[in-house]
Design an enzyme around this catalytic site. Sequence first.
Site, mmCIF file in Angstrom:
data_model
loop_
_atom_site.group_PDB
_atom_site.id
_atom_site.type_symbol
_atom_site.label_atom_id
_atom_site.label_comp_id
_atom_site.label_asym_id
_atom_site.label_seq_id
_atom_site.Cartn_x
_atom_site.Cartn_y
_atom_site.Cartn_z
ATOM 1 N N LYS A 27 0.872 -1.181 0.059
ATOM 2 C CA LYS A 27 0.058 -0.129 -0.103
ATOM 3 C C LYS A 27 0.802 1.284 0.085
ATOM 4 O O LYS A 27 1.512 1.429 0.774
ATOM 5 C CB LYS A 27 -1.048 0.199 1.318
ATOM 6 N N ASP B 249 -2.518 10.649 3.440
ATOM 7 C CA ASP B 249 -4.015 10.252 3.447
ATOM 8 C C ASP B 249 -4.486 11.170 4.342
ATOM 9 O O ASP B 249 -4.435 11.166 5.567
ATOM 10 C CB ASP B 249 -3.856 8.796 4.102
ATOM 11 N N LYS C 41 -9.544 13.314 8.345
ATOM 12 C CA LYS C 41 -8.875 13.024 9.710
ATOM 13 C C LYS C 41 -8.658 14.117 10.658
ATOM 14 O O LYS C 41 -8.682 15.520 9.966
ATOM 15 C CB LYS C 41 -7.279 12.265 9.546
ATOM 16 N N ASP D 261 1.529 6.711 5.512
ATOM 17 C CA ASP D 261 0.527 5.564 4.982
ATOM 18 C C ASP D 261 1.111 4.844 3.977
ATOM 19 O O ASP D 261 0.417 4.070 3.317
ATOM 20 C CB ASP D 261 -0.530 6.248 4.702
ATOM 21 N N ASP E 72 -12.026 7.351 4.456
ATOM 22 C CA ASP E 72 -10.884 7.070 4.995
ATOM 23 C C ASP E 72 -10.516 5.607 5.331
ATOM 24 O O ASP E 72 -9.445 5.351 5.721
ATOM 25 C CB ASP E 72 -10.815 7.726 6.469
ATOM 26 N N GLU F 92 -9.355 3.827 2.601
ATOM 27 C CA GLU F 92 -9.341 3.937 1.131
ATOM 28 C C GLU F 92 -8.199 2.868 0.694
ATOM 29 O O GLU F 92 -8.385 2.518 -0.226
ATOM 30 C CB GLU F 92 -8.943 5.302 0.812
ATOM 31 N N ARG G 145 -7.898 -0.290 1.375
ATOM 32 C CA ARG G 145 -8.495 -1.604 0.945
ATOM 33 C C ARG G 145 -9.042 -1.161 -0.382
ATOM 34 O O ARG G 145 -9.353 -2.227 -1.156
ATOM 35 C CB ARG G 145 -9.573 -2.138 1.834
#
Length: 503
Positions: free
Chosen positions: A269, A274, A281, A292, A351, A353, A355
């Site tokens: 990933k 993010d 967030k 991230d 959030d 995201e 996956r």
Amino acid sequence: MEFSIKSGNPEKQRSACIVVGVFEPRRLSPVAEQLDKISEGYISSLLRRGDLEGKTGQMLLLHQVPGVLSERVLLVGCGKERELDERQYKQIITKTIETLNESGSMEAVCFLTELHVKGRDIYWKVRQAVEATQASRYRFNKFKTRKKEPRRPLRKIVFNVPTRRELSVGEKAVQHGVAVAYGTKICRDVANMPPNYCNPSYLGEQAKELAEKHDKISVSLIDEQQMADEGMNSYLAVVRGAKNEGLMSIIDYRGANDPNAKPIVLLGKGMTFDAGGISLKPGEAMDEMKYDMCGAAAVLGVMNTVAELNLPLNVIGVLVGAENMPDGDAYRPGDILTTMSGQTVEVLNTDAEGRLVLCDALTYVERYNPDSVIDVATLTGACVIALGHHTSGLLSNHNPLAHELQNASEQADDKAWRLPLYDEYKEQLDSSFADMANIGGRPGGTITAAAFLSRFAKKYNWAHLDIAGTAWKSGKDKGATGRPVPLLSQFLINRANNESNDS
């Protein structure tokens, strides 16, 4: 830093420094006893005076010890002899290297690799010493205008093994340790880069640099137009609100004797920042969301290790690069996405995201007919709650693969723990309007995230590593850890050994 292996008596070493252990209470290790005899009790007399108790991490640097050829002797406190374990051993090595760096000793012969560590052999002790040495010397000061460096840093260290029969084992441990440590450094360097420099295109550039260094690596880049052609609508939805375009970097290493052997695929990933998208967030510690992309950074580091060791495997590393930003064109809670697999997803939280980009990447890699697929992701805050900052989460649809990864984590001392993936958790993803929702509520959040991914990994053996708690540190030691590069490198080294044994 130069590493080498030797088997010799301490009294014959002519070096800037000899490193030996002392246990509690003021008990000399066998090598320290030899030096004490040569010096006619000089070392033991100092201990009787109370200069060193032997507690873990205590250091006493001696100059011009009588009868000893080396300029210095560093006595290292190792705690109670019967209690010396992996964690203490690595702490001792780290403190030793820090002390040597400050002492002005540019080279040293280290006898700590001869200490007895419960359940660990000489290969493990030497390799961990190499990795701990390199980790302790790591600094990310690329953007500092004043770089503080030791005046006379340690440049060469020799690890001693008890007998000449163990020289070859020690040399292999050094080779592996250096390659893993360098892969870990690459991971940390890329992960620590600020997001105004490190974006999906930057990840692609790093992949191409790797290909330029290694003949067995080729790289291809999948841009947003190609993603659209492939029907990767879930991936594209996430990157829609970002100025920096999404980019998937494919690193293809061909090292197997059979070029058509099924590859092992590593998916990382690579969310280079993010913000949470529309589900924004909170501002506190949002700067850490540059981390991230630690999954992608780890895959990049592992691919370098694989190439450096010339492992007889086919391995494909995929850096799933993206940014998740709030924008007038950003995807929304309530949107329904049609993934590359054809399955539909109702977005309940933008959030969640990671996956959504990984699910399309998991479908994309089906074309490689993989032996197995392992995705690596800073996926859920729930994993931090479940396992803290010491252990990565491991979930899988294939028991043998999970066991391999668990064993590799213990060998590399890069801990992972397997969580269940029962069908009951999958029911939490039920949606009234689509095939599934992208979140399953607070209970078992790490498991439901993996359950979501498992729906896109039915055509091969698959494992998921959630590194949200282990990929970086906060606070005064803030920075990327380089995990799980050691774990994945060990997994691939084990696979390579199996290949060699079978051929």
